[in-house]
Design an enzyme around this catalytic site. Structure first.
Site, PDB file in Angstrom:
ATOM      1  N   ASP A  92       0.998  -1.195   0.063  1.00 22.46           N
ATOM      2  CA  ASP A  92       0.080   0.195   0.160  1.00 22.46           C
ATOM      3  C   ASP A  92       0.878   1.301  -0.115  1.00 22.46           C
ATOM      4  O   ASP A  92       1.922   1.251   0.279  1.00 22.46           O
ATOM      5  CB  ASP A  92      -1.095   0.171   1.041  1.00 22.46           C
ATOM      6  CG  ASP A  92      -0.640  -0.119   2.472  1.00 22.46           C
ATOM      7  OD1 ASP A  92       0.728   0.191   2.741  1.00 22.46           O
ATOM      8  OD2 ASP A  92      -1.276  -0.094   3.407  1.00 22.46           O
ATOM      9  N   GLY A  95       0.225   6.319   2.159  1.00 20.52           N
ATOM     10  CA  GLY A  95      -0.681   7.391   2.725  1.00 20.52           C
ATOM     11  C   GLY A  95      -1.315   7.410   3.839  1.00 20.52           C
ATOM     12  O   GLY A  95      -1.447   8.304   4.565  1.00 20.52           O
ATOM     13  N   PHE A  96      -1.850   6.043   4.245  1.00 21.74           N
ATOM     14  CA  PHE A  96      -2.647   5.831   5.290  1.00 21.74           C
ATOM     15  C   PHE A  96      -1.621   6.124   6.530  1.00 21.74           C
ATOM     16  O   PHE A  96      -2.114   6.676   7.443  1.00 21.74           O
ATOM     17  CB  PHE A  96      -3.227   4.467   5.223  1.00 21.74           C
ATOM     18  CG  PHE A  96      -4.054   4.079   6.480  1.00 21.74           C
ATOM     19  CD1 PHE A  96      -5.287   4.319   6.485  1.00 21.74           C
ATOM     20  CD2 PHE A  96      -3.437   3.368   7.612  1.00 21.74           C
ATOM     21  CE1 PHE A  96      -6.173   3.965   7.758  1.00 21.74           C
ATOM     22  CE2 PHE A  96      -3.928   3.111   8.578  1.00 21.74           C
ATOM     23  CZ  PHE A  96      -5.468   3.406   8.735  1.00 21.74           C
ATOM     24  N   ASP A 171      -2.746   8.281  -2.014  1.00 22.47           N
ATOM     25  CA  ASP A 171      -3.976   9.206  -1.617  1.00 22.47           C
ATOM     26  C   ASP A 171      -3.603   9.925  -0.294  1.00 22.47           C
ATOM     27  O   ASP A 171      -3.010   9.301   0.609  1.00 22.47           O
ATOM     28  CB  ASP A 171      -5.095   8.215  -1.764  1.00 22.47           C
ATOM     29  CG  ASP A 171      -4.978   7.015  -0.690  1.00 22.47           C
ATOM     30  OD1 ASP A 171      -3.957   6.448  -0.564  1.00 22.47           O
ATOM     31  OD2 ASP A 171      -5.999   6.764   0.087  1.00 22.47           O
ATOM     32  N   GLN A 221     -11.522   7.806  -2.540  1.00 24.29           N
ATOM     33  CA  GLN A 221     -11.675   8.237  -1.347  1.00 24.29           C
ATOM     34  C   GLN A 221     -13.189   9.029  -1.359  1.00 24.29           C
ATOM     35  O   GLN A 221     -14.019   8.575  -2.339  1.00 24.29           O
ATOM     36  CB  GLN A 221     -10.762   9.516  -0.911  1.00 24.29           C
ATOM     37  CG  GLN A 221      -9.387   8.587  -0.724  1.00 24.29           C
ATOM     38  CD  GLN A 221      -9.262   8.033   0.565  1.00 24.29           C
ATOM     39  OE1 GLN A 221     -10.389   7.935   1.446  1.00 24.29           O
ATOM     40  NE2 GLN A 221      -8.047   7.441   0.996  1.00 24.29           N
ATOM     41  N   GLY A 254     -10.068   4.772   2.880  1.00 19.10           N
ATOM     42  CA  GLY A 254     -10.580   5.796   3.667  1.00 19.10           C
ATOM     43  C   GLY A 254     -11.644   5.546   4.705  1.00 19.10           C
ATOM     44  O   GLY A 254     -11.709   4.271   5.090  1.00 19.10           O
ATOM     45  N   ASP A 301      -7.363  -6.741   2.527  1.00 20.06           N
ATOM     46  CA  ASP A 301      -6.718  -6.838   3.596  1.00 20.06           C
ATOM     47  C   ASP A 301      -6.917  -6.548   4.850  1.00 20.06           C
ATOM     48  O   ASP A 301      -7.687  -5.724   5.149  1.00 20.06           O
ATOM     49  CB  ASP A 301      -5.133  -6.418   3.196  1.00 20.06           C
ATOM     50  CG  ASP A 301      -5.339  -4.863   3.338  1.00 20.06           C
ATOM     51  OD1 ASP A 301      -4.938  -4.509   4.384  1.00 20.06           O
ATOM     52  OD2 ASP A 301      -5.624  -4.010   2.331  1.00 20.06           O
ATOM     53  N   CYS A 339     -11.378 -27.136  12.391  1.00 16.70           N
ATOM     54  CA  CYS A 339     -10.319 -26.392  11.747  1.00 16.70           C
ATOM     55  C   CYS A 339      -9.543 -27.315  11.087  1.00 16.70           C
ATOM     56  O   CYS A 339      -8.875 -28.092  11.869  1.00 16.70           O
ATOM     57  CB  CYS A 339      -9.837 -25.156  12.599  1.00 16.70           C
ATOM     58  SG  CYS A 339      -8.494 -24.250  11.889  1.00 16.70           S
ATOM     59  N   CYS A 341      -6.274 -26.332  10.318  1.00 20.14           N
ATOM     60  CA  CYS A 341      -4.798 -25.710  10.516  1.00 20.14           C
ATOM     61  C   CYS A 341      -3.980 -26.501  11.361  1.00 20.14           C
ATOM     62  O   CYS A 341      -4.209 -27.360  12.072  1.00 20.14           O
ATOM     63  CB  CYS A 341      -5.007 -24.382  11.152  1.00 20.14           C
ATOM     64  SG  CYS A 341      -5.024 -24.087  12.942  1.00 20.14           S
ATOM     65  N   CYS A 344      -4.588 -26.445  15.112  1.00 19.26           N
ATOM     66  CA  CYS A 344      -5.695 -27.025  15.492  1.00 19.26           C
ATOM     67  C   CYS A 344      -5.363 -28.634  15.581  1.00 19.26           C
ATOM     68  O   CYS A 344      -5.969 -29.384  16.313  1.00 19.26           O
ATOM     69  CB  CYS A 344      -7.096 -26.671  14.887  1.00 19.26           C
ATOM     70  SG  CYS A 344      -7.682 -25.184  15.517  1.00 19.26           S
ATOM     71  N   HIS A 370      -3.491 -20.103  13.240  1.00 16.91           N
ATOM     72  CA  HIS A 370      -5.006 -20.677  13.223  1.00 16.91           C
ATOM     73  C   HIS A 370      -5.967 -19.133  12.748  1.00 16.91           C
ATOM     74  O   HIS A 370      -6.840 -19.497  11.891  1.00 16.91           O
ATOM     75  CB  HIS A 370      -5.395 -20.921  14.783  1.00 16.91           C
ATOM     76  CG  HIS A 370      -6.900 -20.916  14.793  1.00 16.91           C
ATOM     77  ND1 HIS A 370      -7.841 -22.052  14.352  1.00 16.91           N
ATOM     78  CD2 HIS A 370      -7.999 -19.991  15.356  1.00 16.91           C
ATOM     79  CE1 HIS A 370      -8.900 -21.847  14.609  1.00 16.91           C
ATOM     80  NE2 HIS A 370      -9.106 -20.473  15.196  1.00 16.91           N
TER      81      HIS A 370
HETATM   82 ZN    ZN Z   1      -6.974 -23.803  13.461  1.00 15.35          ZN
END
Ligand code: ZN
Length: 410
Positions: A92, A95-96, A171, A221, A254, A301, A339, A341, A344, A370
């Site tokens: 990015d 700007g932010f 921006d 924006q 924004g 994101d 899950c 992952c 888990c 996770h």
């Molecule tokens: Zn998990």
């Protein structure tokens, strides 16, 4: 091959599935883009991010500019090579961060819109560290107090050196408490900066033709104002270079209040061209994900899944809960039995509870794995549901479970 192709559409709404093609691989959309602000997803190896299904990583130009500096990332062969992430990358624009860190804004998404409107918005106890003019922003580093200046051209030069596949136009971040007049001026400034970004992007691309091509997204924006958002979207869509080529995609940025998120994204996506991808900056809550996808956002994101993981907050199908709660001390079940992952599959709530209580750094790694998997898998399911014509069924099921339990967790 076109940069973006659309596969299936959500009937009657703006949502769709598609593929973004980058020099470092494809991104199946809708996609959650993991945040690696300083060229690392905190506490987790890139190989692990790949295993848990992350398609791309987003780093931040402001942070990498200050540390280690864009020249070093460039000499390393670009962001992906530097951080050992072989897949697609985003940066990015900075700007932010220039404005949110510099001006000490309160957290944009949670700001109280009922406060008296003001143009000099500074959080209590914070010092103003950034000044905006029509040419750019002068700001003071949050690291060492040194003074720096970003202009649209500087942001493009930094993002070209960092070398991510997808980069964003510079921006101006405003807040919900800026006045309407200020928002109008700011949108006009962001549009003028967008033209300068596209020009500089083309110049830099031509100067180093051997490098992998970078896609530039313009940023819409306009805060909570429908006419400003629509006009900004139309104006950005109309910005083209001498060859008639415009932006490769668009970011929706924004100040957005949660309850207006889908409405505001919808205003933008109705005006933006359908054959370009749209990125929404900064969402990860399940209800926001469904709303944003239905309104036509293709990628998003958010730093939250990893940030809250480091504070012991973990996602589950029945809501988010804190693993340090006393009830988990002898709970020898995984965070989420369903899950898939690594965490888990191998660790219990009791063990994670112990790691946090003992202040062991493995706690951050295991909970980040996770949480990132939870959000990425949910977006994968949303994508599949659009193709299968089952989006509404999935949304009602997931949100009913997630928000239906007031006490959260089991
Ligand atoms: Zn998990």
């Amino acid at each position: 091959m076109p940069f973006f192709t659309v596969d299936a559409e959500l009937p009657g709404r703006r949502g769709r599935t598609g593929v973004i093609h980058t020099p470092h691989g494809d991104i199946q959309t809708p996609a959650f883009i993991a945040v690696g602000t300083k060229a690392t997803v905190k506490a987790v190896l890139p190989e692990t991010m790949r295993e848990l299904g992350a398609q791309a990583v987003l780093a931040n130009a402001y942070h990498l500019y200050l540390q280690p500096g864009p020249d070093i990332v460039d000499e390393a062969g670009g962001l992906g090579a530097f951080m050992n992430w072989p897949g697609p990358t985003f940066t990015d624009s900075g700007g932010f961060q220039v404005l949110s860190l510099g001006a000490g804004f309160r957290k944009v998404l949670s700001m109280d819109a009922n406060r008296v409107q003001a143009d000099d918005v500074i959080a209590e106890g914070k010092q103003r560290l950034a000044r905006v003019d029509d040419d750019g922003v002068t700001f003071i580093s949050h690291l060492d107090g040194s003074t720096h200046r970003f202009t649209p051209e500087v942001s493009m030069q930094i993002q070209h050196k960092i070398g991510a596949d997808i980069i964003f136009a510079f921006d101006e971040l405003t807040t919900l408490v800026n006045t309407r007049g200020y928002q109008e001026d700011s949108v006009a400034r962001t549009q003028a900066w967008a033209v300068r970004c596209l020009t500089e992007h083309r110049r830099l691309t031509a100067a180093r033709p051997e490098r992998p091509s970078q896609a530039l997204f313009g940023v819409v924006q306009g805060a909570q104002y429908e006419d400003l958002r629509r006009q900004a979207s139309r104006d950005l869509a109309g910005i083209v270079d001498a060859e008639g080529r415009g932006f490769d995609g668009y970011g929706i940025g924004g100040a957005l209040e949660k309850q207006n998120l889908a409405t505001i994204v919808g205003w933008c996506t109705e005006e933006l061209p359908d054959d370009k991808p749209r990125h929404l900056l900064g969402i990860s809550e399940p209800d926001d994900l469904f709303a944003a996808v239905a309104a036509g956002a293709d990628t998003f994101d958010c730093v939250s899944p990893s940030r809250v993981a480091r504070n012991a907050a973990v996602y589950s199908p029945t809501g988010r809960f804190n693993i340090t709660g006393a009830r988990y001390r002898r709970d020898f079940t995984p965070i989420d039995a369903d899950c898939d992952c690594y965490t888990c599959g191998h660790y219990t709530r009791a063990y994670l509870h112990h790691l946090f209580k003992a202040k062991e750094i493995l706690s951050a790694t295991l909970c980040t794995i996770h949480n990132e998997r939870f959000v990425i898998r949910l977006v994968d399911q949303i994508r599949a549901s659009i193709g299968a014509g089952e989006f509404d069924e999935l949304r009602d099921h997931v949100l009913g479970q997630y928000y239906g339990h007031s006490t959260r967790a089991q």
